[in-house]
Enzyme design. Structure first.
Site, PDB file in Angstrom:
ATOM      1  N   GLN A 179      89.216  42.695  87.999  1.00 53.26           N
ATOM      2  CA  GLN A 179      89.853  41.839  88.996  1.00 53.26           C
ATOM      3  C   GLN A 179      91.257  42.301  89.371  1.00 53.26           C
ATOM      4  O   GLN A 179      91.784  41.892  90.411  1.00 53.26           O
ATOM      5  CB  GLN A 179      89.919  40.399  88.472  1.00 53.26           C
ATOM      6  N   LYS A 180      91.876  43.160  88.550  1.00 48.91           N
ATOM      7  CA  LYS A 180      93.233  43.616  88.893  1.00 48.91           C
ATOM      8  C   LYS A 180      93.254  44.259  90.275  1.00 48.91           C
ATOM      9  O   LYS A 180      94.213  44.126  91.020  1.00 48.91           O
ATOM     10  CB  LYS A 180      93.766  44.591  87.847  1.00 48.91           C
ATOM     11  N   ASP A 181      92.163  44.961  90.614  1.00 42.90           N
ATOM     12  CA  ASP A 181      92.039  45.557  91.946  1.00 42.90           C
ATOM     13  C   ASP A 181      91.235  44.611  92.843  1.00 42.90           C
ATOM     14  O   ASP A 181      90.165  44.950  93.339  1.00 42.90           O
ATOM     15  CB  ASP A 181      91.369  46.926  91.848  1.00 42.90           C
ATOM     16  N   GLN A 233      91.504  59.224  97.933  1.00 41.17           N
ATOM     17  CA  GLN A 233      92.090  57.889  98.029  1.00 41.17           C
ATOM     18  C   GLN A 233      93.593  57.870  97.816  1.00 41.17           C
ATOM     19  O   GLN A 233      94.213  56.801  97.859  1.00 41.17           O
ATOM     20  CB  GLN A 233      91.418  56.931  97.053  1.00 41.17           C
ATOM     21  N   ALA A 281      92.071  57.963  82.081  1.00 41.24           N
ATOM     22  CA  ALA A 281      93.253  57.345  81.464  1.00 41.24           C
ATOM     23  C   ALA A 281      92.866  55.935  81.010  1.00 41.24           C
ATOM     24  O   ALA A 281      93.501  54.945  81.346  1.00 41.24           O
ATOM     25  CB  ALA A 281      94.438  57.321  82.422  1.00 41.24           C
ATOM     26  N   MET A 301      88.784  56.244  86.909  1.00 39.78           N
ATOM     27  CA  MET A 301      89.501  57.498  87.157  1.00 39.78           C
ATOM     28  C   MET A 301      90.129  58.010  85.858  1.00 39.78           C
ATOM     29  O   MET A 301      91.079  58.798  85.881  1.00 39.78           O
ATOM     30  CB  MET A 301      90.564  57.310  88.236  1.00 39.78           C
ATOM     31  N   SER A 359      96.904  48.861  82.923  1.00 34.03           N
ATOM     32  CA  SER A 359      96.728  49.807  84.019  1.00 34.03           C
ATOM     33  C   SER A 359      96.976  51.218  83.511  1.00 34.03           C
ATOM     34  O   SER A 359      97.848  51.437  82.656  1.00 34.03           O
ATOM     35  CB  SER A 359      97.713  49.491  85.155  1.00 34.03           C
ATOM     36  N   HIS A 371      89.400  48.875  80.818  1.00 32.35           N
ATOM     37  CA  HIS A 371      88.194  49.653  81.096  1.00 32.35           C
ATOM     38  C   HIS A 371      87.132  49.416  80.021  1.00 32.35           C
ATOM     39  O   HIS A 371      85.948  49.237  80.322  1.00 32.35           O
ATOM     40  CB  HIS A 371      88.515  51.154  81.118  1.00 32.35           C
TER      41      HIS A 371
END
Length: 283
Positions: A150-152, A61, A32, A30, A189, A37
């Site tokens: 993996q953070k999500d 979402q 940023a 998304m 993040s 990333h």
């Protein structure tokens, strides 16, 4: 790097890649963008002949419209980072390109208990919106490999289920890559951009909470440990949605541990108006 805003143009380009039997890796984002990333991009570049990154802030979402409005947008910096990383293709669609008929969720995805626990409980409708966008993006890109962070953790499980629903689990190899952290432990993040200087200084407390769980975990009841960890985080000025310990395979929260099952610590909390999440394997 080639940038596409239209799905049909991107698909034409990818068809040409497939004629050369080239593997295609896909990193949906998304925007940023941060080093987390970019690590997904680098992994894809190592494992595929072509890497596609999408930047699409998915309105479907966000259960809180204000959160959608505040989501950071840094498209010029994002493009520069992707070019510097040697990403092959950027897909930058409009909302209308992804949702030509609007983005009100019309399709119901049967996600079972994963849709009602942890993030599903505190962000109702969130994962339905995630599935709506990811399904459309996967149908457009049709990658060989999909790269997620993996953070999500819960979202990774949701998308695994989505790919099974789509009948694509034998076509798409999903790669879940480790969390990248700042030097003080804070998980990277896009939301970190919204933190004030004072909030940023406090934000590593989520990581410290997970370390506390990891250092104090023992077989038997986990209730007191979870309560103590929650209390510690709240005393540091956070409003906690949850501090939880779950079965790493099913993500079902547990209150008793047999010292054998693989378990995961998860935390979600607000510092000011910014909601942060993190997780860590505890054994």
């Amino acid at each position: 790097m080639i940038t596409f805003t239209k799905a049909k143009d991107l698909q034409h380009q990818l068809d040409q890649c497939r004629l050369k039997n080239a593997g295609i890796g896909f990193v949906p984002t998304m925007g940023a963008l941060h080093d987390g990333h970019l690590s997904l991009i680098k992994t894809s570049l190592r494992e595929n002949q072509f890497t596609v990154c999408s930047i699409f802030v998915n309105p479907a979402q966000f259960n809180d419209p204000r959160d959608f409005e505040k989501y950071p947008s840094t498209i010029d910096e994002d493009v520069s980072k992707l070019e510097a990383s040697n990403c092959d293709i950027l897909f930058l669609p409009s909302v209308g390109e992804v949702y030509p008929d609007g983005f009100e969720v019309k399709k119901k995805y049967d996600l079972g208990y994963l849709d009602t626990i942890l993030e599903g409980e505190f962000r109702p409708g969130h994962f339905q919106g995630v599935c709506m966008a990811v399904e459309k993006l996967l149908l457009i890109v049709q990658p060989d490999k999909l790269y997620l962070g993996q953070k999500d953790y819960q979202q990774c499980m949701i998308i695994t289920r989505l790919i099974q629903f789509m009948g694509s689990d034998e076509k798409i190899n999903m790669r879940i890559c480790p969390i990248l952290r700042e030097k003080d432990g804070l998980a990277m993040s896009s939301r970190n951009m919204r933190l004030s200087k004072e909030e940023r200084a406090k934000a590593p407390a989520l990581y410290e909470t997970l370390i506390f769980l990891k250092q104090n975990i023992c077989n038997g009841s986990l209730r007191d440990l979870k309560k103590e960890a929650t209390d510690q985080l709240q005393k540091k000025g956070f409003k906690t949605d949850y501090v939880e310990i779950a079965n790493a395979k099913t993500l079902k929260p547990i209150n008793e541990w047999d010292a054998r099952t693989n378990i995961l610590g998860l935390v979600a909390a607000y510092i000011g108006s910014v909601r942060l999440i993190d997780n860590m394997m505890l054994n």
